[in-house]
Motif scaffolding. Structure first.
Motif, short mmCIF file in Angstrom:
data_model
loop_
_atom_site.label_atom_id
_atom_site.label_comp_id
_atom_site.label_asym_id
_atom_site.label_seq_id
_atom_site.Cartn_x
_atom_site.Cartn_y
_atom_site.Cartn_z
N ILE A 339 40.76 28.39 87.86
CA ILE A 339 41.35 27.09 88.16
C ILE A 339 41.97 26.45 86.92
O ILE A 339 42.94 25.70 87.02
CB ILE A 339 40.27 26.16 88.76
N GLU A 340 41.47 26.77 85.74
CA GLU A 340 41.93 26.10 84.53
C GLU A 340 43.22 26.70 83.98
O GLU A 340 44.13 25.96 83.60
CB GLU A 340 40.83 26.14 83.47
N ASP A 341 43.33 28.02 83.89
CA ASP A 341 44.56 28.60 83.33
C ASP A 341 45.47 29.17 84.43
O ASP A 341 46.51 29.74 84.13
CB ASP A 341 44.24 29.66 82.28
N HIS A 342 45.06 29.05 85.70
CA HIS A 342 45.86 29.42 86.86
C HIS A 342 46.19 30.91 86.92
O HIS A 342 47.21 31.30 87.51
CB HIS A 342 47.17 28.60 86.91
N SER A 343 45.35 31.72 86.33
CA SER A 343 45.53 33.16 86.47
C SER A 343 44.63 33.66 87.60
O SER A 343 43.70 32.97 88.04
CB SER A 343 45.19 33.89 85.17
N SER A 344 44.88 34.88 88.08
CA SER A 344 44.14 35.35 89.25
C SER A 344 44.08 36.87 89.30
O SER A 344 44.91 37.58 88.70
CB SER A 344 44.78 34.82 90.54
N LEU A 345 43.09 37.34 90.02
CA LEU A 345 42.95 38.75 90.39
C LEU A 345 42.90 38.81 91.91
O LEU A 345 42.06 38.15 92.54
CB LEU A 345 41.67 39.33 89.80
N ILE A 346 43.79 39.59 92.51
CA ILE A 346 43.85 39.75 93.97
C ILE A 346 43.68 41.24 94.27
O ILE A 346 44.41 42.07 93.73
CB ILE A 346 45.18 39.25 94.55
N ARG A 347 42.71 41.56 95.14
CA ARG A 347 42.43 42.98 95.41
C ARG A 347 42.24 43.24 96.90
O ARG A 347 41.19 42.97 97.45
CB ARG A 347 41.17 43.42 94.66
N PRO A 348 43.25 43.78 97.58
CA PRO A 348 43.04 44.28 98.94
C PRO A 348 42.37 45.65 98.90
O PRO A 348 42.63 46.46 98.00
CB PRO A 348 44.45 44.37 99.50
N GLN A 349 41.51 45.91 99.88
CA GLN A 349 40.74 47.15 99.90
C GLN A 349 40.55 47.62 101.34
O GLN A 349 40.29 46.82 102.24
CB GLN A 349 39.38 46.93 99.24
N PHE A 350 40.68 48.94 101.55
CA PHE A 350 40.43 49.54 102.86
C PHE A 350 39.24 50.48 102.75
O PHE A 350 39.17 51.31 101.84
CB PHE A 350 41.66 50.29 103.36
N VAL A 351 38.32 50.34 103.69
CA VAL A 351 37.14 51.20 103.77
C VAL A 351 37.27 52.04 105.02
O VAL A 351 37.32 51.51 106.14
CB VAL A 351 35.85 50.37 103.80
N ILE A 352 37.34 53.38 104.85
CA ILE A 352 37.60 54.29 105.95
C ILE A 352 36.42 55.25 106.11
O ILE A 352 36.04 55.93 105.14
CB ILE A 352 38.90 55.09 105.70
N ALA A 365 44.47 46.42 92.80
CA ALA A 365 44.18 45.12 92.20
C ALA A 365 45.43 44.59 91.51
O ALA A 365 46.04 45.29 90.70
CB ALA A 365 43.03 45.24 91.21
N ILE A 366 45.79 43.36 91.82
CA ILE A 366 47.00 42.72 91.29
C ILE A 366 46.58 41.53 90.43
O ILE A 366 45.79 40.68 90.87
CB ILE A 366 47.91 42.23 92.43
N THR A 367 47.08 41.46 89.21
CA THR A 367 46.76 40.36 88.31
C THR A 367 47.98 39.48 88.11
O THR A 367 49.12 39.95 88.15
CB THR A 367 46.27 40.87 86.95
#
Length: 402
Positions: A339-352, A365-367
């Motif tokens: 929340i403070e520096d507005h950076s993020s890690l976004i990770r979609p994942q599929f379990v098969i 994973a997207i930064t």
């Protein structure tokens, strides 16, 4: 995958001690898992280079009755690690929560390295409402799923992929159960040095459908207290936890940064009519800093190296959605937003699910965030956000249970 096949050969080698132990037990059960993680990382180890990592792990677990009265648990864990660049990724060090050195590493810092460790070796028993355990065992606290402030002994990072097995620690534990859901516990965890010993009391109960948990004592040289609750607000599941610490070795290299600090979180859980499940958490990370230029100092402080926290700033939002497209395919997601520096890690994942006891995990994973920039005088990189300078990454994790 070559390492994965090599682990199959090692199965016969490390199975020998299991047979020796099994001869002394009754009601013996042997099971385990074989896992292969193959990871691609952008901008690693430097901004103009990418890296590849393959970690293959074989685990064998044995349980049985000892003297027809006590339960014995014994586990061996074998890992082989391959990296595309020598000296970039090292084998994990032995835990600070282990007094005895029961692991063997070889070819450390080479492209191919290995580690064999005893991850469980304990005896436990019970008499009425009293339960005790002694030896290398698993200990976990807290009920928050994404990141728990009360999980203080051997927690997982919030972005961990494989959380099937919690690392074992050397400990003595005694628990007295009372009422419908009450329990009182005494725990001693023995570290690599006496300064890393932990002595804790725990108390849990259920009051008007609210689960309550409290703990306190000494954690690796610092006094601490913690409280947590879990219940429901209508159709929304609510969990809240707080842990508070008195700092140790403050202002010393690799000590705590603050005289006292707290970690707190609130998590909500809701299942929508279409089957979508959403977890959301606000986290106050008192070990961190509100100044990105101080992140390197936070990263080398004791709370981070001990695993009390894995994040560098103060305030975070974490989201964990999950949706089952098919009985064999589930989509999971993870968002960690600073929340403070507005950076993020976004990770979609599929379990098969590929077959009985065979599972494949795929993720990317997207930064995002401001990238580091050179200091105008020293030209050394200065961090401007937590995730902005990290590269994207993707992985394939294959798991077989037997």
């Amino acid at each position: 995958m070559k390492l994965f096949c090599f682990l199959l050969i090692l199965t016969g080698i490390i199975f020998t001690p299991f047979l020796s132990v099994a001869k002394t037990l009754d009601d013996v059960a042997i099971h385990g898992s074989l896992k292969s993680t193959n990871l691609y990382i952008e901008n690693f180890p430097s901004p103009d280079q990418d890296g590849v990592l393959s970690a293959d792990r074989l685990r064998l677990d044995l349980t049985g009755r000892l003297f027809n009265r006590y339960q014995l648990e014994f586990s061996l864990d074998q890992q082989l690690l391959w990296t595309s660049r020598t000296g970039v990724v090292a084998l994990a060090d032995d835990s600070l929560n282990r007094r005895f050195d029961l692991q063997k590493n070889w070819h450390e810092n080479d492209k191919v390295s290995g580690q064999l460790q005893v991850d469980r070796l304990n005896v436990h028993g019970e008499s009425g409402d009293f339960h005790w355990s002694f030896g290398r065992q698993t200990i976990g606290f807290g009920r928050i799923s994404l990141f728990s402030p009360l999980d203080i002994i051997a927690p997982f990072p919030p972005d961990a992929i494989d959380i099937d097995v919690r690392p074992g620690v050397d400990a003595i534990r005694a628990t007295r159960y009372f009422g419908m859901a009450g329990q009182f516990g005494v725990i001693a965890v023995f570290g690599a040095e006496k300064e890393y010993n932990s002595y804790l009391l725990t108390l849990g109960d259920n009051f008007k459908s609210i689960d309550l948990l409290a703990l306190g004592g000494r954690l690796r040289g610092r006094s601490m207290v913690g409280v947590g609750l879990a219940g429901e607000l209508g159709t929304v599941g609510i969990k809240a936890e707080l842990s508070w610490y008195q700092g140790k070795d403050v202002d010393q290299p690799q000590g705590d940064l603050y005289d006292d600090f707290g970690i707190a979180a609130v998590e909500g859980w809701y299942r929508f009519d279409n089957g979508l499940v959403l977890l959301g958490e606000y986290l106050f990370n008192g070990v961190g800093s509100d100044d990105p230029s101080e992140y390197p100092l936070v990263a080398t402080s004791a709370p981070i190296t001990e695993g009390l926290s894995f994040l560098l700033a103060r305030h975070y939002l974490l989201l964990g959605p999950s949706y089952q497209f098919h009985p064999l395919v589930t989509a999971n997601g993870l968002l960690i937003y600073n929340i403070e520096d507005h950076s993020s890690l976004i990770r979609p994942q599929f379990v098969i699910s590929l077959a009985d006891n065979l599972q494949l995990d795929l993720f990317w994973a997207i930064t995002a965030g401001q990238k580091s920039q050179p200091h105008p005088l020293t030209q050394l990189p200065v961090m401007r956000s937590e995730f902005g300078s990290a590269g994207n990454s993707g992985a394939l994790l294959l798991r077989w249970y037997f």
